[in-house]
Design an enzyme around this catalytic site. Structure first.
Site, PDB file in Angstrom:
ATOM      1  N   SER A  92       0.743  -1.143  -0.072  1.00 22.32           N
ATOM      2  CA  SER A  92      -0.084   0.019  -0.055  1.00 22.32           C
ATOM      3  C   SER A  92       0.915   1.067  -0.058  1.00 22.32           C
ATOM      4  CB  SER A  92      -0.814   0.245   1.172  1.00 22.32           C
ATOM      5  OG  SER A  92      -1.939   0.866   1.209  1.00 22.32           O
ATOM      6  N   ASN A 116      -0.137  -4.274  -3.697  1.00 27.02           N
ATOM      7  CA  ASN A 116      -1.663  -3.400  -3.461  1.00 27.02           C
ATOM      8  C   ASN A 116      -0.908  -2.066  -3.687  1.00 27.02           C
ATOM      9  OD1 ASN A 116      -1.594  -5.756  -1.617  1.00 27.02           O
ATOM     10  ND2 ASN A 116      -3.911  -5.396  -2.421  1.00 27.02           N
ATOM     11  N   HIS A 236      -7.291  -6.284  -0.264  1.00 25.97           N
ATOM     12  CA  HIS A 236      -6.179  -5.261   0.104  1.00 25.97           C
ATOM     13  C   HIS A 236      -5.196  -5.844   1.006  1.00 25.97           C
ATOM     14  CE1 HIS A 236      -4.421  -1.366   0.177  1.00 25.97           C
ATOM     15  NE2 HIS A 236      -4.356  -1.589   1.499  1.00 25.97           N
TER      16      HIS A 236
END
Length: 259
Positions: A92, A116, A236
């Protein structure tokens, strides 16, 4: 699997979990989390490599620097603790940092895995994430239910419980700082990706609505040694929920870097 707090060592100005010996693999978590989010990966890779999972500035046991920060500040704080070429893995916002380090500090990175990662959000997605950032006051943590719903759906799980604990424990000012940067970034420049010289793995979940498979595929197509891997059934938090798939892909990349 349970996620338990592990001892820390220093990583320049930051704190980090360190284990194993040999070639070094560095892990960077996402906004609101901490180094323990990589527990499954640390266990899988530490028998073969030296693993270092950092706490981002203001997260875990790392202090939040004073003043306004940008993405480069997060990258440089982690790069300061890296001496030679490492395999760099980010999730992320951590993926943003990993790619930024590969682009700006190529001498420190021999391979990168961006898990991600976002790239060119849709206008409605940009508006939504920036609105969430603007709603943060930096003094109190908002109810993490919405975040957990996006990450895990409605089902209870140990992974969800661990993330709930981390999100409610993080320094609100640190969360606001990191999330604001995350919300206003749109992924690396295309020209920078075309100049990324090291092997690069772009991996995301097939069920990921924000860091979509199309984003990972687009970045991989631009990167000379890029490849995309889409994890079926994952969303996620795939390093936690689909650890076996993630670990296999990361070990394959490590074996490519260090035959």
């Amino acid at each position: 699997m349970t996620w338990t707090t592990r001892p820390r060592s220093d990583h320049a100005s930051l704190s980090a979990i360190t284990a194993g010996q040999g070639a070094t693999v560095v892990f960077i978590h996402g906004v609101g989390l901490r180094a323990e989010a990589w527990e499954a990966q640390l266990d899988a890779l530490s028998p073969h490599y030296r693993v270092v999972a950092v706490d981002m500035p203001g997260h875990g046991e790392s202090a939040l620097p004073s003043g306004d920060l940008d993405l480069a500040d997060y990258t440089d704080a982690i790069a300061a603790g890296i001496d030679g070429p490492v395999m760099l893995i980010g999730h992320s916002m951590g993926a943003m940092i990993a790619l930024d380090m590969g682009i700006r500090h190529p001498e420190k990175v021999c391979g990168v895995a961006a898990l991600n990662a976002i790239y060119r959000r849709r206008p409605d997605a940009s508006e939504a994430v920036q609105a969430r950032a603007a709603s943060l006051d930096g003094t109190s943590m908002a109810d993490p239910s919405g975040t957990l719903e996006r990450w895990f759906g409605a089902d209870a799980s140990p992974e969800r419980d661990a993330c709930h604990a981390w999100l409610t424990d993080v320094n609100p000012a640190a969360y606001k700082s990191a999330y604001t940067i995350f919300a206003h970034q749109d992924g690396p420049d295309a020209d920078d990706l075309t100049n990324l010289a090291c092997p690069a793995l772009f991996m995301t979940g097939a069920n990921e609505p924000n860091s979509t498979p199309a984003m990972s595929q687009a970045m991989a197509a631009l990167t000379p040694q890029g490849r995309a891997y889409i994890v079926e059934g994952a969303a996620h938090m795939m390093p936690m929920t689909h650890a076996a798939d993630v670990n296999t892909a990361l070990l394959d990349l490590a074996k490519e870097l260090w035959p």
